[in-house]
Motif scaffolding. Structure first.
Motif, short mmCIF file in Angstrom:
data_model
loop_
_atom_site.label_atom_id
_atom_site.label_comp_id
_atom_site.label_asym_id
_atom_site.label_seq_id
_atom_site.Cartn_x
_atom_site.Cartn_y
_atom_site.Cartn_z
N GLY A 99 0.78 -1.24 0.00
CA GLY A 99 0.00 0.00 0.00
C GLY A 99 0.82 1.29 0.00
O GLY A 99 0.25 2.38 0.04
N LEU A 100 2.16 1.18 -0.05
CA LEU A 100 2.99 2.40 0.02
C LEU A 100 2.71 3.33 -1.15
O LEU A 100 2.61 2.89 -2.30
CB LEU A 100 4.48 2.02 0.02
CG LEU A 100 5.08 1.58 1.35
CD1 LEU A 100 6.54 1.20 1.14
CD2 LEU A 100 4.96 2.69 2.38
N GLU A 101 2.59 4.62 -0.86
CA GLU A 101 2.29 5.62 -1.89
C GLU A 101 3.44 6.61 -1.98
O GLU A 101 4.19 6.77 -1.02
CB GLU A 101 1.03 6.40 -1.49
CG GLU A 101 -0.22 5.56 -1.31
CD GLU A 101 -0.91 5.29 -2.64
OE1 GLU A 101 -0.52 5.92 -3.64
OE2 GLU A 101 -1.82 4.45 -2.67
N PRO A 102 3.57 7.34 -3.10
CA PRO A 102 4.56 8.43 -3.15
C PRO A 102 4.16 9.54 -2.18
O PRO A 102 3.00 9.63 -1.79
CB PRO A 102 4.47 8.92 -4.60
CG PRO A 102 3.61 7.98 -5.33
CD PRO A 102 2.81 7.20 -4.34
N ARG A 118 4.19 13.83 -1.45
CA ARG A 118 4.28 15.10 -2.18
C ARG A 118 5.22 16.04 -1.44
O ARG A 118 5.09 16.23 -0.24
CB ARG A 118 2.87 15.71 -2.27
CG ARG A 118 2.80 16.94 -3.15
CD ARG A 118 1.41 17.11 -3.72
NE ARG A 118 1.05 15.99 -4.60
CZ ARG A 118 -0.11 15.92 -5.26
NH1 ARG A 118 -1.02 16.85 -5.13
NH2 ARG A 118 -0.36 14.90 -6.04
N ASP A 142 5.31 14.63 -6.72
CA ASP A 142 5.21 13.34 -6.03
C ASP A 142 6.54 12.60 -6.10
O ASP A 142 7.08 12.39 -7.18
CB ASP A 142 4.11 12.48 -6.67
CG ASP A 142 2.73 12.97 -6.26
OD1 ASP A 142 2.63 13.65 -5.23
OD2 ASP A 142 1.76 12.66 -6.98
N ARG A 172 8.28 8.73 -10.92
CA ARG A 172 8.13 7.50 -11.67
C ARG A 172 9.04 7.56 -12.90
O ARG A 172 8.90 8.48 -13.72
CB ARG A 172 6.67 7.35 -12.10
CG ARG A 172 6.41 6.01 -12.71
CD ARG A 172 4.92 5.83 -12.96
NE ARG A 172 4.65 4.41 -13.10
CZ ARG A 172 3.52 3.85 -12.79
NH1 ARG A 172 2.54 4.55 -12.31
NH2 ARG A 172 3.35 2.56 -12.97
N ARG A 179 9.86 2.94 0.56
CA ARG A 179 9.11 3.84 -0.32
C ARG A 179 9.93 4.31 -1.51
O ARG A 179 9.38 4.60 -2.58
CB ARG A 179 8.61 5.04 0.50
CG ARG A 179 7.50 5.83 -0.15
CD ARG A 179 7.20 7.10 0.63
NE ARG A 179 6.79 6.87 2.00
CZ ARG A 179 5.53 6.67 2.37
NH1 ARG A 179 4.57 6.67 1.48
NH2 ARG A 179 5.24 6.47 3.64
N ILE A 199 9.22 2.07 -4.77
CA ILE A 199 7.89 1.58 -5.15
C ILE A 199 7.72 1.44 -6.66
O ILE A 199 6.88 0.67 -7.10
CB ILE A 199 6.76 2.46 -4.58
CG1 ILE A 199 7.03 3.92 -4.88
CG2 ILE A 199 6.56 2.21 -3.09
CD1 ILE A 199 5.89 4.84 -4.44
N TRP A 200 8.51 2.14 -7.46
CA TRP A 200 8.34 2.04 -8.91
C TRP A 200 9.23 0.98 -9.54
O TRP A 200 9.14 0.74 -10.75
CB TRP A 200 8.60 3.39 -9.59
CG TRP A 200 7.74 4.50 -9.09
CD1 TRP A 200 8.15 5.68 -8.59
CD2 TRP A 200 6.30 4.54 -9.06
NE1 TRP A 200 7.09 6.46 -8.22
CE2 TRP A 200 5.93 5.79 -8.50
CE3 TRP A 200 5.29 3.66 -9.43
CZ2 TRP A 200 4.61 6.15 -8.31
CZ3 TRP A 200 3.97 4.03 -9.23
CH2 TRP A 200 3.64 5.26 -8.68
#
Lengths: 484, 202, 65
Positions: B32-35, B37, B43, B47, B93, B96-97
């Motif tokens: 569930g890790l998100e970038p 801001r 962000d 990516r 984190r 993540i990409w």
């Protein structure tokens, strides 16, 4: 033992003799062994090239497939999937047949499997050389070829489990436990890791955790069980005395099965992963003291009173060296998982030395020992020269010692200085050069041993070593004509 | 049930348990890790796309990770931060990409987590790839001549021709980076994980 | 997500049970007994205890003993 095979239709006739069993293994095993020896020699050449490039970076830089970042993974894949896995599969099948007292099933499929394995490996190595490798350590070969490997694993698994189910001996010997584990564990690991990582099912650092879960288990759940099964069979067999403590050997198996799985994440200490995940890896690594110490004591106590046999038997020399290395490499491995030690040795040449202590000093030496024992029994022929066998042993053992010692010291110094921010990085790099030159010298010595070994195998297959003396009860009838 | 099946399952269970523990559980924890801001509304982590993504593929195909790591160890564990390899430790984190991240396991060369912040000059990177010992005396990095082409010098010097400190090695000829070299350098320059993340206190 | 975790734990529990079952099987069927004879299961009349089975070529053991 009809417990495991409910079909009462199993014929109750006499189990085959050892000679008959060995004879049934001849075709498939010779395919795997000859390929393994080929990959050993070629893999050594790539090793030397990689070693030289480390201290002489200007060598052969203009042709892309020979750039260091490709030569190194090609060396690893040649030695792990060519030499180690193919000699391992040959030994595994032979041990299973002998211990179950049954002929080798599926011989033709296994021969085809050996051929397919070689083709997939060549294809995978070409892909890496052309820049299509995945740079995921130990699974650099792209997914398609990995699936081809997996299909060959399926044949090996079918053959091995069939023998286990058909076994004519009531008791499951300790080697059989290990081999049973290896054929169940490794194909699963290999397939899972390749699929999860290469299809993007695991992403980010989870893919890294999956990577090291797999990479460490190649040693722990594939090479180690095959190596230990070999040692547990061949030491008693060669000296003619049973294992010292059977209790300890089973304790060793179950503790390995429970703990080794979890050790892999110690490769990521200090990395960007949840702390609990790394801690689990450290705990798993430390628990490995249990199987290692039990196995070490057991092998040593079995050998007590028989050490002078080392002079007589080529197999015993290699196997005992291998067993002692297993204890050493495992204790070293557990120690390097401690945070304070790992802080220094991680990211340095120390780890490379450690890996060779495992795959070479423990596993490859066990395979050399096994092949010296089983090739005469497969072919019915004798080795051409005792002197060359001794040369092989001393070149391999001496080469390894020369490899491990200096690179361990050099790596440790490299790590200590890397943790001192006042030492410029380039200075650390240039100071590793003498140790890297030493590594090249050691690798050359090991390669000399491999060439001697390959020559011995080739002369045996050509029949120039003479027939096996009749005094060995298990000697098979020789293939074709033999020069006397 | 057949007892043999129990035996298979029992031996198999040991490896399944580790699979669930070391692969499945972290996957559920980290999926569930998100970038995040940053102050300028971007962000992070960025990516990778276009040339950076192609450059990442070059990094993988050339096997750079066999000598370079991309992970900064925490303060007090090693000297990564003191060496200037990052201003904070690496976190999950940051990756993540990355389908598989190129964390690496060797530091024959320096860590590259933040090489883009440390050395933002594309010209420096190109020269370094062509002749590592020109920019870093004593380095044991191999040169990558196959990422460059030689061209006779016409009237005007091409804008992307390598400029050597002591003039062109072969007078009358210039050295040009191929698109592969440019992609790789675009990737290297993009490596900058110095943005703040909530899991590490500054 | 809760469902997935539930499945993970059920599967893990099932495997743990099977591991225990394998151990029980091994004990009940004598795999953990008669250790001395078990260690000898790789020997027989053809290759009895006390007889070495490997030697360097041309240095035949029988000639020495």
């Amino acid at each position: 033992m009809s417990e495991l095979m409910p079909s009462a239709a199993e014929p109750q006739n006499e189990p085959p003799t050892r000679a008959e069993i060995d004879r049934s293994c001849r075709g498939p095993l010779l395919v795997f062994i000859a390929s393994a020896v080929f990959w050993l020699v070629i893999g050594s050449l790539w090793a030397i090239l990689a070693a030289v490039k480390m201290h002489t970076p200007g060598l052969l830089t203009s042709w892309e497939p020979l750039t260091f970042g490709r030569v190194r993974p090609v060396h690893l894949n040649m030695t792990i999937y060519g030499w180690a896995s193919m000699s391992g599969i040959a030994t595994l099948l032979w041990l299973q047949a002998r211990l179950a007292r049954t002929r080798l099933p599926l011989p033709n499929l296994l021969i085809a499997g050996g051929v397919v394995w070689n083709l997939a490996l060549v294809a995978g190595l070409v892909e890496i050389s052309l820049g299509h490798g995945t740079s995921v350590e130990w699974i650099e070969i792209p997914l398609f070829w990995a699936l081809v490997f997996a299909s060959v694993f399926a044949v090996v698994m079918a053959s091995s489990l069939t023998m286990f189910a058909r076994r004519k001996v009531a008791h499951v010997y300790v080697s059989q436990w290990y081999l049973f584990g290896a054929v169940l564990w490794f194909p699963f690991l290999y397939l899972m890791a390749n699929t999860l990582i290469h299809t993007g099912l695991t992403r980010g650092v989870t893919a890294a955790a999956t990577n090291w879960w797999f990479a460490h288990n190649v040693l722990g759940l594939w090479l180690t069980p095959i190596g230990l099964a070999t040692i547990y069979y061949l030491i008693p067999k060669v000296i003619g005395a049973p294992i010292h403590s059977y209790h300890l050997s089973l304790l060793g198996f179950w503790s390995l099965a429970l703990f080794y799985n979890w050790a892999g994440t110690h490769h990521l200490i200090g990395g960007p992963l949840p702390a609990w995940l790394v801690t689990v890896g450290i705990v798993g690594s430390l628990m490995m003291f249990v199987p290692v110490i039990t196995v070490g004591i057991n092998h040593h106590m079995t050998m007590v009173g028989h050490f002078r046999r080392l002079k007589d038997s080529p197999t015993l020399r290699f196997i005992v060296f291998s067993g002692m290395s297993y204890t050493a490499v495992s204790l070293q491995g557990s120690l390097t998982s401690l945070r304070s030690v790992n802080e220094v040795n991680h990211f340095t040449h120390y780890t490379i030395a450690h890996a060779h202590l495992g795959v070479y000093s423990f596993f490859s030496m066990a395979m050399f020992g096994a092949l010296y024992y089983l090739l005469p029994r497969l072919t019915g022929r004798e080795w051409a020269s005792a002197r060359l066998i001794k040369l092989h042993f001393w070149a391999s053992a001496g080469g390894l010692a020369l490899y491990w010692g200096p690179l361990t010291i050099g790596g440790w110094l490299q790590g200590l200085r890397m943790n001192n921010p006042d030492v410029p990085f380039l200075e650390i790099m240039t100071d590793t050069l003498p140790w890297l030159w030493g590594r090249t010298a050691a690798g050359t010595l090991m390669t000399l041993g491999h060439v001697v070994f390959a020559w011995l195998v080739v002369t045996m297959l050509r029949g120039s070593g003479g027939a096996r003396p009749a005094s060995f009860a298990a000697a098979t009838s020789p293939i074709g004509e033999v020069k006397q | 049930m057949n007892r043999a099946l129990w035996l298979y399952l029992g031996v198999f269970a040991t490896v399944i348990a580790s699979f669930l523990g070391l692969v499945q559980l972290p996957d559920h924890q980290l999926r569930g890790l998100e970038p995040v801001r940053d102050e300028s509304g971007v962000d992070r982590p960025l990516r990778p796309e276009g040339g950076v993504l192609a450059g990442r593929q070059e990094y993988i195909g050339l096997g750079c990770l066999y000598c370079h790591s991309q992970q900064v160890r925490p303060d007090g564990f090693g000297a990564d931060i003191a060496r200037g390899w990052g201003i904070r430790r690496s976190v999950a984190r940051d990756h993540i990409w990355d389908p598989p991240p190129v964390l690496g396991s060797m530091r024959t060369g320096p860590d590259l987590t933040n090489i883009g912040a440390r050395q933002p000059s594309a010209a420096w990177h190109l020269l370094h790839l062509y002749r590592p010992r020109l920019t870093s005396p004593g380095s044991i990095m191999p040169e990558y001549p196959f990422l460059f082409t030689q061209q006779r010098l016409e009237l005007e010097r091409p804008a992307d021709a390598l400029s050597f400190p002591s003039g062109d090695p072969r007078p009358g000829w210039v050295t040009l980076p191929t698109y592969r070299a440019k992609d790789l350098v675009a990737y290297l320059v993009s490596l900058d994980h110095s943005y703040p993340v909530p899991e590490v206190r500054p | 997500m809760t469902l997935v975790y539930g499945i993970v734990w059920i599967v893990m529990a099932a495997f743990a049970v099977s591991a225990v079952a394998a151990l029980v099987w091994a004990i009940q069927h004598g795999q953990m007994e008669r250790f001395a004879s078990a260690a000898r299961s790789i020997f027989d009349e053809e290759e009895p205890v006390g007889r070495p089975t490997d030697a360097f070529p041309t240095s035949g053991l029988e000639r020495r003993s």
